[in-house]
Design an enzyme around this catalytic site. Sequence first.
Site, PDB file in Angstrom:
ATOM      1  N   GLU A 293       0.833  -1.211   0.000  1.00 35.43           N
ATOM      2  CA  GLU A 293       0.000   0.000   0.000  1.00 35.43           C
ATOM      3  C   GLU A 293       0.864   1.256   0.000  1.00 35.43           C
ATOM      4  O   GLU A 293       1.571   1.514   0.984  1.00 35.43           O
ATOM      5  CB  GLU A 293      -0.875  -0.021   1.268  1.00 35.43           C
ATOM      6  CG  GLU A 293      -1.746   1.203   1.429  1.00 35.43           C
ATOM      7  CD  GLU A 293      -2.594   1.136   2.694  1.00 35.43           C
ATOM      8  OE1 GLU A 293      -2.247   0.385   3.627  1.00 35.43           O
ATOM      9  OE2 GLU A 293      -3.607   1.860   2.742  1.00 35.43           O
TER      10      GLU A 293
ATOM     11  N   GLU B 107       3.318   9.995   6.236  1.00 30.74           N
ATOM     12  CA  GLU B 107       3.282   8.768   7.056  1.00 30.74           C
ATOM     13  C   GLU B 107       4.489   7.874   6.848  1.00 30.74           C
ATOM     14  O   GLU B 107       4.836   7.087   7.728  1.00 30.74           O
ATOM     15  CB  GLU B 107       2.004   7.971   6.766  1.00 30.74           C
ATOM     16  CG  GLU B 107       0.768   8.659   7.290  1.00 30.74           C
ATOM     17  CD  GLU B 107      -0.486   7.802   7.197  1.00 30.74           C
ATOM     18  OE1 GLU B 107      -0.413   6.573   7.332  1.00 30.74           O
ATOM     19  OE2 GLU B 107      -1.551   8.400   6.985  1.00 30.74           O
TER      20      GLU B 107
ATOM     21  N   ASP C  54      -5.251   3.074  -1.583  1.00 31.93           N
ATOM     22  CA  ASP C  54      -6.087   3.668  -0.532  1.00 31.93           C
ATOM     23  C   ASP C  54      -6.439   5.082  -0.989  1.00 31.93           C
ATOM     24  O   ASP C  54      -5.560   5.918  -1.227  1.00 31.93           O
ATOM     25  CB  ASP C  54      -5.278   3.691   0.778  1.00 31.93           C
ATOM     26  CG  ASP C  54      -6.043   4.301   1.954  1.00 31.93           C
ATOM     27  OD1 ASP C  54      -6.782   5.277   1.746  1.00 31.93           O
ATOM     28  OD2 ASP C  54      -5.854   3.819   3.082  1.00 31.93           O
TER      29      ASP C  54
ATOM     30  N   HIS D 233      -4.776   8.135   0.721  1.00 37.18           N
ATOM     31  CA  HIS D 233      -3.386   8.393   0.320  1.00 37.18           C
ATOM     32  C   HIS D 233      -3.314   8.851  -1.135  1.00 37.18           C
ATOM     33  O   HIS D 233      -2.526   9.745  -1.478  1.00 37.18           O
ATOM     34  CB  HIS D 233      -2.526   7.140   0.532  1.00 37.18           C
ATOM     35  CG  HIS D 233      -2.502   6.677   1.954  1.00 37.18           C
ATOM     36  ND1 HIS D 233      -1.990   7.435   2.975  1.00 37.18           N
ATOM     37  CD2 HIS D 233      -2.965   5.536   2.530  1.00 37.18           C
ATOM     38  CE1 HIS D 233      -2.116   6.780   4.127  1.00 37.18           C
ATOM     39  NE2 HIS D 233      -2.709   5.635   3.887  1.00 37.18           N
TER      40      HIS D 233
ATOM     41  N   HIS E  21      -8.587   0.407  -0.300  1.00 32.46           N
ATOM     42  CA  HIS E  21      -9.112   1.015   0.927  1.00 32.46           C
ATOM     43  C   HIS E  21      -9.882   2.283   0.559  1.00 32.46           C
ATOM     44  O   HIS E  21      -9.411   3.085  -0.255  1.00 32.46           O
ATOM     45  CB  HIS E  21      -7.969   1.420   1.873  1.00 32.46           C
ATOM     46  CG  HIS E  21      -7.415   0.285   2.665  1.00 32.46           C
ATOM     47  ND1 HIS E  21      -6.206   0.361   3.340  1.00 32.46           N
ATOM     48  CD2 HIS E  21      -7.913  -0.959   2.919  1.00 32.46           C
ATOM     49  CE1 HIS E  21      -5.994  -0.783   3.957  1.00 32.46           C
ATOM     50  NE2 HIS E  21      -6.997  -1.603   3.719  1.00 32.46           N
TER      51      HIS E  21
ATOM     52  N   ARG F 117      -9.929  11.773   5.751  1.00 34.01           N
ATOM     53  CA  ARG F 117      -9.893  10.456   6.399  1.00 34.01           C
ATOM     54  C   ARG F 117     -11.170  10.119   7.167  1.00 34.01           C
ATOM     55  O   ARG F 117     -11.191   9.191   7.977  1.00 34.01           O
ATOM     56  CB  ARG F 117      -8.665  10.297   7.281  1.00 34.01           C
ATOM     57  CG  ARG F 117      -8.287   8.849   7.231  1.00 34.01           C
ATOM     58  CD  ARG F 117      -6.975   8.417   7.541  1.00 34.01           C
ATOM     59  NE  ARG F 117      -6.784   7.212   6.729  1.00 34.01           N
ATOM     60  CZ  ARG F 117      -5.757   6.427   6.786  1.00 34.01           C
ATOM     61  NH1 ARG F 117      -4.783   6.703   7.580  1.00 34.01           N
ATOM     62  NH2 ARG F 117      -5.663   5.374   6.023  1.00 34.01           N
TER      63      ARG F 117
ATOM     64  N   GLU G 284     -11.805   2.039   5.201  1.00 29.60           N
ATOM     65  CA  GLU G 284     -10.816   2.194   6.277  1.00 29.60           C
ATOM     66  C   GLU G 284     -10.702   3.688   6.527  1.00 29.60           C
ATOM     67  O   GLU G 284     -10.084   4.409   5.750  1.00 29.60           O
ATOM     68  CB  GLU G 284      -9.467   1.605   5.848  1.00 29.60           C
ATOM     69  CG  GLU G 284      -8.438   1.658   6.959  1.00 29.60           C
ATOM     70  CD  GLU G 284      -7.011   1.669   6.451  1.00 29.60           C
ATOM     71  OE1 GLU G 284      -6.218   0.828   6.877  1.00 29.60           O
ATOM     72  OE2 GLU G 284      -6.676   2.553   5.620  1.00 29.60           O
TER      73      GLU G 284
HETATM   74  C1  LER Z   1      -2.339   3.888   7.178  1.00 37.70           C
HETATM   75  O1  LER Z   1      -2.479   5.222   6.878  1.00 37.70           O
HETATM   76  C2  LER Z   1      -3.171   3.019   6.300  1.00 37.70           C
HETATM   77  O2  LER Z   1      -3.769   3.459   5.342  1.00 37.70           O
HETATM   78  C3  LER Z   1      -3.236   1.592   6.651  1.00 37.70           C
HETATM   79  O3  LER Z   1      -3.919   0.857   5.713  1.00 37.70           O
HETATM   80  C4  LER Z   1      -1.806   1.151   6.832  1.00 37.70           C
HETATM   81  O4  LER Z   1      -1.594  -0.028   7.412  1.00 37.70           O
HETATM   82 MN    MN Z   2      -5.056   2.123   4.107  1.00 34.91          MN
END
Ligand code: LER
Ligand code: MN
Length: 270
Positions: free
Chosen positions: A148, A154, A181, A184, A207, A213, A242
Amino acid sequence: MKFAVTTLSPLIEESVSISLFEGTFEERTRKISDAGYDGVELLVRDPSKLNLQQILFTIRKYSLTVAAIGSGLQSSMEGLTLSASESSQRQKAIQRARELISLGAQLGTKIVTIGSFRGKSGDLTLLTDTLASLAKDAEGFSIILAIEPLNRYESSLINTAKEAVNVINAIGSPNVGLLLDTFHMNIEEASWSETIKETKSSLVHVHLGDSNRLAPGLGHIDFETVLTSLAKIGYSGWVSSEHLALPNPDKAGIFGAQTIRPILNQIQCL
Ligand code: LER
Ligand code: MN
């Protein structure tokens, strides 16, 4: 596409910012099913403490499946990172990754995520070698390690989809793939549709979290564009919510489902 949500595995008492739904494991599983999800992405600490039969019984009771094993608690709670420069520390993380791979197989999922478990900084070549050796373990269990990209605030190791694909190609194993994700991506990528199109052959897991977020629908990401782009490349894996459990874990989980489920239903009718 199948739709999942992140929640803690049993026996973790601490509160975790991205664990959705409140209550015992059984209560959370029931709420997840009622909210319209198909599966759970289990956030795991020490796999040896888990009663796997009980987890499987509960998940099946509510007609769900395990979408993925989320490894993020390994770094945040267990202090383990796959890019640790000190060899004995790295070996502990590698051993834990092997346990997560075995756990994934026993719980019937194909995906073990490699997000923050890789660490905030370190040597990318060393990390690539470590992932290549774990790919061999994953192969024996038919598990895919889902790498990911994390935003630059991060981690300095693998921020973009392109960087992840370079690592995946360098390893050259069918047991290593890409996890995108949206939280991100919103920081690091230039285009939803182009990134998704360009990574089609590596993409194994997604994700969903909004720009801030929070749950999908509480920020400014256009999830219709994201999900339509995934449908256009024929993506048939999991999209797993997530995001922060705000304003509270139940409301966040329900709100995210109310945003995503209708879009998925509409896409699947086309
Ligand atoms: C952390 O920001 C994230 O997106 C998780 O999926 C990381 O393990
Ligand atoms: Mn994630």
